[in-house]
Design a protein around this motif. Structure first.
Motif, PDB file in Angstrom:
ATOM      1  N   HIS A 165       0.830  -1.209   0.000  1.00 38.99           N
ATOM      2  CA  HIS A 165       0.000   0.000   0.000  1.00 38.99           C
ATOM      3  C   HIS A 165       0.861   1.254   0.000  1.00 38.99           C
ATOM      4  CE1 HIS A 165      -3.418   2.575   0.820  1.00 38.99           C
ATOM      5  NE2 HIS A 165      -2.742   3.124   1.844  1.00 38.99           N
ATOM      6  N   THR A 166       1.924   1.265   0.777  1.00 39.03           N
ATOM      7  CA  THR A 166       2.803   2.448   0.866  1.00 39.03           C
ATOM      8  C   THR A 166       3.423   2.770  -0.482  1.00 39.03           C
ATOM      9  OG1 THR A 166       3.290   1.908   3.172  1.00 39.03           O
ATOM     10  CG2 THR A 166       4.799   3.415   2.045  1.00 39.03           C
ATOM     11  N   ASN A 167       3.793   1.762  -1.229  1.00 39.45           N
ATOM     12  CA  ASN A 167       4.475   1.968  -2.520  1.00 39.45           C
ATOM     13  C   ASN A 167       3.506   1.980  -3.695  1.00 39.45           C
ATOM     14  OD1 ASN A 167       7.661   1.707  -2.111  1.00 39.45           O
ATOM     15  ND2 ASN A 167       6.646   0.306  -0.676  1.00 39.45           N
ATOM     16  N   ASP A 168       2.188   1.895  -3.368  1.00 41.23           N
ATOM     17  CA  ASP A 168       1.161   1.943  -4.409  1.00 41.23           C
ATOM     18  C   ASP A 168       1.395   0.880  -5.493  1.00 41.23           C
ATOM     19  OD1 ASP A 168      -1.146   2.891  -5.556  1.00 41.23           O
ATOM     20  OD2 ASP A 168      -0.123   4.440  -6.737  1.00 41.23           O
ATOM     21  N   ALA A 169       1.817  -0.296  -5.047  1.00 44.79           N
ATOM     22  CA  ALA A 169       2.116  -1.368  -6.003  1.00 44.79           C
ATOM     23  C   ALA A 169       0.829  -2.042  -6.454  1.00 44.79           C
ATOM     24  CB  ALA A 169       3.045  -2.387  -5.355  1.00 44.79           C
ATOM     25  N   ARG A 170       0.825  -2.492  -7.737  1.00 40.94           N
ATOM     26  CA  ARG A 170      -0.327  -3.191  -8.290  1.00 40.94           C
ATOM     27  C   ARG A 170       0.106  -4.594  -8.717  1.00 40.94           C
ATOM     28  NH1 ARG A 170      -2.421   0.693 -12.868  1.00 40.94           N
ATOM     29  NH2 ARG A 170      -0.176   1.149 -12.968  1.00 40.94           N
ATOM     30  N   LEU A 171      -0.665  -5.586  -8.308  1.00 44.04           N
ATOM     31  CA  LEU A 171      -0.348  -6.982  -8.611  1.00 44.04           C
ATOM     32  C   LEU A 171      -1.396  -7.583  -9.533  1.00 44.04           C
ATOM     33  CD1 LEU A 171       1.377  -6.568  -5.928  1.00 44.04           C
ATOM     34  CD2 LEU A 171       1.133  -9.045  -5.640  1.00 44.04           C
ATOM     35  N   LYS A 172      -0.927  -8.282 -10.551  1.00 42.29           N
ATOM     36  CA  LYS A 172      -1.796  -9.034 -11.447  1.00 42.29           C
ATOM     37  C   LYS A 172      -1.420 -10.510 -11.314  1.00 42.29           C
ATOM     38  CE  LYS A 172      -3.058  -9.707 -16.281  1.00 42.29           C
ATOM     39  NZ  LYS A 172      -2.776  -9.341 -17.709  1.00 42.29           N
ATOM     40  N   VAL A 173      -2.358 -11.309 -10.850  1.00 43.84           N
ATOM     41  CA  VAL A 173      -2.066 -12.720 -10.586  1.00 43.84           C
ATOM     42  C   VAL A 173      -2.975 -13.591 -11.451  1.00 43.84           C
ATOM     43  CG1 VAL A 173      -1.892 -14.534  -8.841  1.00 43.84           C
ATOM     44  CG2 VAL A 173      -1.435 -12.134  -8.216  1.00 43.84           C
ATOM     45  N   ASP A 174      -2.381 -14.446 -12.303  1.00 40.08           N
ATOM     46  CA  ASP A 174      -3.155 -15.402 -13.107  1.00 40.08           C
ATOM     47  C   ASP A 174      -3.619 -16.553 -12.223  1.00 40.08           C
ATOM     48  OD1 ASP A 174      -2.522 -13.763 -15.169  1.00 40.08           O
ATOM     49  OD2 ASP A 174      -1.093 -15.145 -16.136  1.00 40.08           O
ATOM     50  N   GLU A 175      -4.517 -17.363 -12.762  1.00 44.06           N
ATOM     51  CA  GLU A 175      -4.943 -18.566 -12.048  1.00 44.06           C
ATOM     52  C   GLU A 175      -3.767 -19.532 -11.968  1.00 44.06           C
ATOM     53  OE1 GLU A 175      -7.641 -20.673  -9.814  1.00 44.06           O
ATOM     54  OE2 GLU A 175      -7.913 -18.685 -10.724  1.00 44.06           O
ATOM     55  N   LEU A 176      -3.415 -19.919 -10.752  1.00 34.36           N
ATOM     56  CA  LEU A 176      -2.229 -20.747 -10.533  1.00 34.36           C
ATOM     57  C   LEU A 176      -2.625 -22.175 -10.144  1.00 34.36           C
ATOM     58  CD1 LEU A 176      -0.037 -18.193  -8.521  1.00 34.36           C
ATOM     59  CD2 LEU A 176      -0.019 -18.646 -10.985  1.00 34.36           C
ATOM     60  N   PRO A 177      -1.730 -23.155 -10.341  1.00 30.00           N
ATOM     61  CA  PRO A 177      -2.071 -24.565 -10.083  1.00 30.00           C
ATOM     62  C   PRO A 177      -1.794 -24.977  -8.633  1.00 30.00           C
ATOM     63  CG  PRO A 177       0.083 -24.474 -11.062  1.00 30.00           C
ATOM     64  CD  PRO A 177      -0.405 -23.042 -10.973  1.00 30.00           C
ATOM     65  N   PHE A 178      -2.171 -26.194  -8.336  1.00 27.32           N
ATOM     66  CA  PHE A 178      -1.767 -26.841  -7.093  1.00 27.32           C
ATOM     67  C   PHE A 178      -0.391 -27.487  -7.319  1.00 27.32           C
ATOM     68  CE2 PHE A 178      -6.195 -26.367  -6.265  1.00 27.32           C
ATOM     69  CZ  PHE A 178      -6.348 -26.402  -4.887  1.00 27.32           C
ATOM     70  N   VAL A 179       0.461 -27.406  -6.316  1.00 30.42           N
ATOM     71  CA  VAL A 179       1.778 -28.055  -6.389  1.00 30.42           C
ATOM     72  C   VAL A 179       2.015 -28.836  -5.104  1.00 30.42           C
ATOM     73  CG1 VAL A 179       2.772 -26.295  -7.897  1.00 30.42           C
ATOM     74  CG2 VAL A 179       3.000 -26.061  -5.422  1.00 30.42           C
ATOM     75  N   GLU A 180       2.918 -29.803  -5.186  1.00 31.48           N
ATOM     76  CA  GLU A 180       3.304 -30.562  -4.004  1.00 31.48           C
ATOM     77  C   GLU A 180       4.525 -29.883  -3.403  1.00 31.48           C
ATOM     78  OE1 GLU A 180       4.203 -35.187  -2.641  1.00 31.48           O
ATOM     79  OE2 GLU A 180       3.650 -34.713  -4.714  1.00 31.48           O
ATOM     80  N   ALA A 181       4.337 -29.164  -2.313  1.00 35.61           N
ATOM     81  CA  ALA A 181       5.419 -28.353  -1.756  1.00 35.61           C
ATOM     82  C   ALA A 181       5.141 -28.053  -0.286  1.00 35.61           C
ATOM     83  CB  ALA A 181       5.554 -27.052  -2.550  1.00 35.61           C
ATOM     84  N   ASP A 182       6.138 -27.406   0.342  1.00 32.87           N
ATOM     85  CA  ASP A 182       6.006 -26.923   1.721  1.00 32.87           C
ATOM     86  C   ASP A 182       5.365 -25.531   1.662  1.00 32.87           C
ATOM     87  OD1 ASP A 182       6.652 -25.547   4.188  1.00 32.87           O
ATOM     88  OD2 ASP A 182       7.955 -27.245   4.649  1.00 32.87           O
ATOM     89  N   LYS A 183       4.184 -25.394   2.230  1.00 29.16           N
ATOM     90  CA  LYS A 183       3.448 -24.138   2.094  1.00 29.16           C
ATOM     91  C   LYS A 183       4.188 -22.970   2.734  1.00 29.16           C
ATOM     92  CE  LYS A 183      -1.067 -22.019   2.792  1.00 29.16           C
ATOM     93  NZ  LYS A 183      -2.445 -22.174   3.300  1.00 29.16           N
TER      94      LYS A 183
END
Length: 583
Positions: A446-464
């Protein structure tokens, strides 16, 4: 089994094909006799010696039988004095050649040729008897019987054909010279011609088959001798009957020494698989499948081998076993060395983790004390004793460096923990991971007024937890290394060409990175040379460790002044299943 492996070796290493002159042949009848004999004894057959003795036996039998044949076969069938003298000459020839086979190397080496010459002489003597007996049926039958038995000795079709033509040819000449030839005599000769033809076809077929088997035997023997593993043929009673050169090299024994041993005396199976039988035979050897065991060499040293064996059967009859030994001593030594290094590395990691914990704990306390006193000192002089600008600047620097030192200790602790902590893998929704990372950085974004665009991402087998830390560090770096305008960050993914890995990307529109810094910035406390380099140089190093913990890779592409895209790969679930099944 009409033929066995005829190409074998003496203890001196010489090959043992039955030979005639300079050519080597498989004998269609003698090899059958030798197989019948050798299958009843537990020894390695030597064909050359067997065939040599068989030829000597033929000469001896001919020398003994021919003199007794100088009698009338029937009271009404006359016998000429010439036939008697020819019989004695042939008998003398047999005795002379038999003696020379023991005294003269050439005669011994070419004994088969002298035996074939004996057959020609026998046919000449028989036809002479047929002629003087006026082609009586009893003598004709003797001629056909001896002719057929002689044909069994030949091992080359050209020689067999020459012998058949000679035998039948002199019979035709004798019929033509007969003083009172009957018309029916030529009919009998026609029948005999058919018998000769059939004999040639039957025995010739055996000879052709023998030559094909010889070619196969040479191929199999070449394969047998040129294998990189030691191979041995073990008899039904456990005795070694045949070995290749590699087995001789591995064991250190001579070939003839191995052929007098039992397999159980050579191969030492682990105690849990050992089952001893008679004469040191190990019954477990017959069912070994890639068993790692020890082999006792001639010098009493022991080496590690991987031993496999399988039974050889013919029509439900057990002929023996084939055993294969691969020397894995170097592999075992390497394995033990790696195990020692692994244990040392594990111990070193534990010590490093303990050192990191105690160092960070012990360093944080004095740093916190210095920072607290610097803050109090600054407040005191600001309120009661004003100081000059240089003193205020010194106290600000002291407070700032103490805070920076505190952050460095925290970063060091995070970096160490990311490489040593256990990875608890589960099915993780990367959309939830990005959401949690953004929540952790909500104030900073919020402080840096950053904008994020996130595509639909998959499930992966990993450490959350580690995935959240990875995405959080990448977003934070993208905001830190921004340009004057608001940062725009795009998170997406794709599959590689083999669909075995997810390729995630975090793209920004920041200042970019010089090409020479691509590898450098993934090191600990390493930063790109940029005016915006405000970080500690730890974030990407932690990211690299996290990705490597998940058997992935991390890299980046950047254009100076236009932004940077950081990529990292994570194996797909299907690829991991395939790896698990193959292992």
């Amino acid at each position: 089994m009409p033929y066995q492996l005829l190409y074998t070796k003496n203890p001196d290493g010489k090959s043992l094909f039955f030979h005639s002159g300079k050519n080597l042949y498989v004998h269609p009848v003698m090899s059958q006799l030798q197989y019948w004999f050798s299958s009843h004894v537990n020894t390695s057959p030597f064909q050359a010696k067997f065939l040599l003795n068989a030829s000597r036996a033929i000469l001896l039998l001919a020398a003994l039988i021919i003199p007794f044949s100088n009698t009338r076969l029937h009271p009404y069938i006359p016998i000429s004095q010439t036939s008697v003298w020819v019989g004695w000459l042939i008998s003398a020839y047999c005795i002379i050649i038999l003696l020379l086979s023991y005294l003269n190397a050439y005669v011994k080496r070419s004994l088969s040729l002298f035996v074939m010459l004996l057959f020609y002489l026998l046919m000449f003597a028989l036809v002479q008897r047929v002629y003087f007996a006026a082609f009586e049926p009893e003598v004709n039958f003797l001629y056909l019987s001896i002719s057929f038995l002689c044909c069994l000795y030949f091992n080359k079709k050209s020689r067999l054909l020459a012998f058949q033509l000679f035998s039948f040819g002199i019979l035709v000449v004798a019929a033509a010279l007969a003083p009172a030839a009957k018309e029916s005599l030529w009919l009998v000769l026609g029948r005999y011609g058919v018998v000769h033809l059939l004999t040639f076809l039957v025995i010739g077929f055996r000879i052709d088959r023998g030559q094909k088997l010889r070619q196969q035997d040479i191929q199999y023997r070449s394969l047998f001798e040129n294998l990189n593993e030691g191979v041995m043929f073990i008899g039904p009673l456990g005795r070694i009957q045949m070995v290749n050169d590699k087995m001789v090299d591995i064991s250190g024994y001579e070939r003839h020494e191995l052929l007098s041993m039992y397999a159980g005396q050579l191969i030492l199976l682990p105690e849990k698989e050992e089952s001893s039988g008679e004469n040191g035979q190990l019954t477990s050897l017959v069912v070994a499948k890639g068993t790692e065991c020890r082999l006792q060499r001639k010098d009493e040293s022991e080496i590690w081998v991987r031993f496999s064996s399988a039974p050889i059967r013919q029509q439900q009859q057990l002929l023996g076993y084939v055993g294969v030994c691969a020397d894995i001593t170097a592999e075992k030594n390497t394995e033990q060395t790696l195990r020692r290094y692994s244990e040392k590395l594990s111990l070193s990691n534990k010590e490093l983790e303990q050192f990191s914990y105690f160092a960070s704990h012990d360093l944080k306390a004095p740093i916190h004390t210095v920072a607290s006193f610097a803050r109090l000192l600054k407040q005191y002089y600001q309120q009661k004793k004003p100081v000059d600008a240089e003193a205020r600047k010194a106290m600000s620097i002291m407070l700032k460096d103490a805070q920076r030192m505190h952050k460095l200790v925290d970063a060091l602790q995070i970096y160490t923990r990311s490489g040593t902590e256990m990875v608890h893998k589960e099915q993780v929704d990367m959309n939830e991971v990005v959401k949690e990372a953004c929540e952790n950085l909500a104030g900073f974004i919020h402080t840096n007024d950053a904008r994020l665009k996130v595509d639909e991402l998959p499930f992966v087998e990993a450490d959350k937890v580690q995935m959240v830390r990875l995405i959080q560090n990448l977003i934070e770096n993208a905001i830190i290394y921004r340009k004057d305008h608001a940062p725009i960050i795009h998170i997406s993914y794709s599959l590689n060409s083999s669909a075995s890995r997810y390729i995630f990307s975090v793209e920004d529109n920041g200042v970019g990175i010089e090409a020479q810094d691509y590898e450098k910035i993934f090191g600990m406390f390493q930063k790109a040379d940029s005016p915006q380099s405000q970080g500690l140089g730890v974030g990407l190093a932690v990211c690299k460790r996290i990705v490597e913990n998940h058997q992935g890779k991390i890299w980046l592409k950047s254009v100076k002044g236009r932004g940077t895209t950081v990529y990292f790969s994570i194996p797909t679930r299907e690829h991991k299943l395939l790896q698990h099944q193959s292992s």
